[in-house]
Design an enzyme around this catalytic site. Structure first.
Site, mmCIF file in Angstrom:
data_model
loop_
_atom_site.group_PDB
_atom_site.id
_atom_site.type_symbol
_atom_site.label_atom_id
_atom_site.label_comp_id
_atom_site.label_asym_id
_atom_site.label_seq_id
_atom_site.Cartn_x
_atom_site.Cartn_y
_atom_site.Cartn_z
ATOM 1 N N CYS A 157 -10.830 22.312 16.402
ATOM 2 C CA CYS A 157 -11.154 22.452 17.948
ATOM 3 C C CYS A 157 -10.646 21.423 18.690
ATOM 4 O O CYS A 157 -11.218 20.541 19.330
ATOM 5 C CB CYS A 157 -12.436 23.096 18.309
ATOM 6 S SG CYS A 157 -12.908 24.472 17.262
ATOM 7 N N GLY A 184 0.814 -1.254 0.206
ATOM 8 C CA GLY A 184 0.105 0.046 0.177
ATOM 9 C C GLY A 184 0.878 1.036 -0.097
ATOM 10 O O GLY A 184 0.977 1.831 -1.129
ATOM 11 N N TYR A 236 -0.772 8.887 14.970
ATOM 12 C CA TYR A 236 0.700 8.037 15.316
ATOM 13 C C TYR A 236 1.708 8.988 15.643
ATOM 14 O O TYR A 236 2.862 8.460 16.042
ATOM 15 C CB TYR A 236 1.268 7.454 13.800
ATOM 16 C CG TYR A 236 0.043 6.718 13.215
ATOM 17 C CD1 TYR A 236 -0.383 5.431 13.659
ATOM 18 C CD2 TYR A 236 -0.137 7.079 11.620
ATOM 19 C CE1 TYR A 236 -1.393 4.895 12.809
ATOM 20 C CE2 TYR A 236 -1.107 6.255 10.979
ATOM 21 C CZ TYR A 236 -1.632 5.205 11.504
ATOM 22 O OH TYR A 236 -2.668 4.518 10.909
#
Ligand SMILES: *Cc1c(COP(=O)(O)O)cnc(C)c1O
Length: 425
Positions: free
Chosen positions: A353, A286, A327
């Site tokens: 926010c 990917g 991450y």
């Protein structure tokens, strides 16, 4: 050569200035390079040339129809993780016969759809899933092709990026239970056991753990063979990492080198122990196909100097690009038209926010409001993870081909974001 480079002081995608993309389509916008995409896919395809191999692009990394179409034309198959992804493959003109279906929670409806479309293989991750698939296939008068996702439990101590191939993960069947699970699968009347697979993690910079996993799969194939269970394909998963450009990061193994070593082992095994029986090799890359093909183009709204921190507030946010906040990922940020002058250290943040709404921290930049920035290496797990948090329409997506720009997803409008909602009567 990078497909994103400065020409006459302006950052370009191929031969197109990113400022021109912003003028035409606004910001935030994901911009992808077509030639980068084709080059990344070719690294896999070339290494597989003349072999019985299939590259199934893991489309959760970036599932825009235009990307899928370009890859399908190059002969790619697809690794999907939902029924929705299968419908995308079909909408893009991809071949369901080259689709493998991964994931721990496949629903009855998803199984039914995949069986109707005659996909290549279900990568099954548990015994209950085997039973469900057997029932669904039986109810349709079909047999489902299955592979078991085996968890090779490769040592993560020296490879901190491995996150899915360990006993403690939700993914796959434990290596020690694999034989019993294969026996169970072959006893079910509506399943055809056709393969074995694994996927040990993502952003792997070294191929040693992948080759270790390969050895374990090979061992298991021989054990199964001795039991009269014959698998016809070996799917080693995805996981090859990319260079995000952080200082001190080591570069990932080149795809061609990894595939060369992998095929050398497979050839040696087949010659020595496997009696030369054919085996198809499947890959599920990917990130290494799409990450460095894309940038997220954003404009600076305000600069907000502070005593402890200075903030560069841009029009892209965590809803557009989750990797930093999800991450703690480091992503490179480049000014599209760099200025002379003193640099200031900024945190680059969006308007959402949440304090977690940041794209990059502690970056020295000479910038002014209205300037464009490019968040680099954003082609994988960028747009596919985007949300509408704060009722923000998702970014537009553009593919650049030389000097040409193609809008491949227009920006969402606010009206579209609440079009599916209704009020109580
Ligand atoms: C996400 C995923 C991949 C792709 O991983 P990359 O690190 O992006 O190459 C391959 N296979 C499975 C089963 C996945 O879940």
């Amino acid at each position: 050569m990078s497909h994103f480079s400065y020409q006459d002081g302006v950052l370009h995608a191929e031969s197109t200035p990113l400022s021109r993309v912003a003028e035409a389509f606004g910001t935030p916008t994901y911009v992808y390079s077509k030639s980068a995409l084709l080059q990344n896919f070719a690294a896999y395809a070339d290494a597989c040339a003349g072999r019985d191999a299939l590259v199934c692009y893991a489309m959760k990394a970036n599932s825009n129809l235009a990307i899928l179409d370009l890859l399908a034309r190059e002969g790619a198959g697809f690794d999907i993780v939902s029924g929705g992804e299968l419908l995308r493959v079909i909408a893009a003109g991809g071949d369901p016969g080259k689709v493998i279906f991964s994931g721990v929670g496949k629903t009855v409806a998803e199984m039914r759809l995949a069986l109707e479309k005659n996909i290549l293989c279900f990568n099954v991750e548990s015994i209950p899933e085997l039973h469900r698939l057997n029932e669904v296939a039986g109810s349709m008068g079909k047999r489902a092709p299955v592979s078991l996702r085996v968890n090779p439990n490769v040592d993560a101590k020296t490879h901190p990026y491995i996150a899915t191939g360990l006993k403690a993960n939700k993914f796959g069947v434990a290596f020690d239970d694999a034989l019993a699970t294969y026996r169970a699968a072959s006893a079910l009347p509506h399943l055809d056991v056709v393969g074995i697979d694994c996927h040990i993690g993502s952003q792997l910079l070294d191929d040693a753990p992948l080759l270790e996993a390969l050895d374990k799969l090979i061992e298991l194939i021989d054990t199964l063979h001795a039991e009269g269970i014959h698998v016809h394909h070996l799917d080693i998963g995805g996981g090859i990492g990319v260079d995000y450009g952080a200082e001190g990061d080591k570069p990932p193994v080149p795809v061609g080198d990894y595939l060369g070593r992998l095929f050398a082992r497979i050839d040696a095994w087949r010659a020595e122990r496997h009696d030369g029986r054919p085996i198809k090799v499947i890959f599920e890359p990917g990130r290494s196909i799409v990450a460095d093909t894309g940038v997220l183009l954003t404009s600076i709204e305000f600069l907000k100097p502070g005593e402890e921190k200075s903030f560069c507030i841009v029009d892209a946010a965590m809803n557009d690009l989750m990797r930093p906040t999800l991450y703690g990922a480091w992503m490179g940020v480049q000014p599209v038209a760099p200025r002379e002058g003193g640099k200031v250290v900024y945190d680059i943040v969006g308007p959402v926010c949440e304090s977690g709404d940041w794209l990059a921290r502690d970056r020295a930049l000479a910038v002014a409001p209205g300037d464009l920035l490019a968040v680099m290496t954003a082609g994988a797990y960028g747009m596919t993870m985007a949300s509408n948090y704060n009722t923000r329409g998702r970014a537009a997506e553009v593919i650049v081909d030389g000097e040409q720009m193609h809008l491949v997803r227009r920006r969402e409008t606010p009206e579209e974001l609440y079009a599916l909602e209704s009020m109580l009567k």
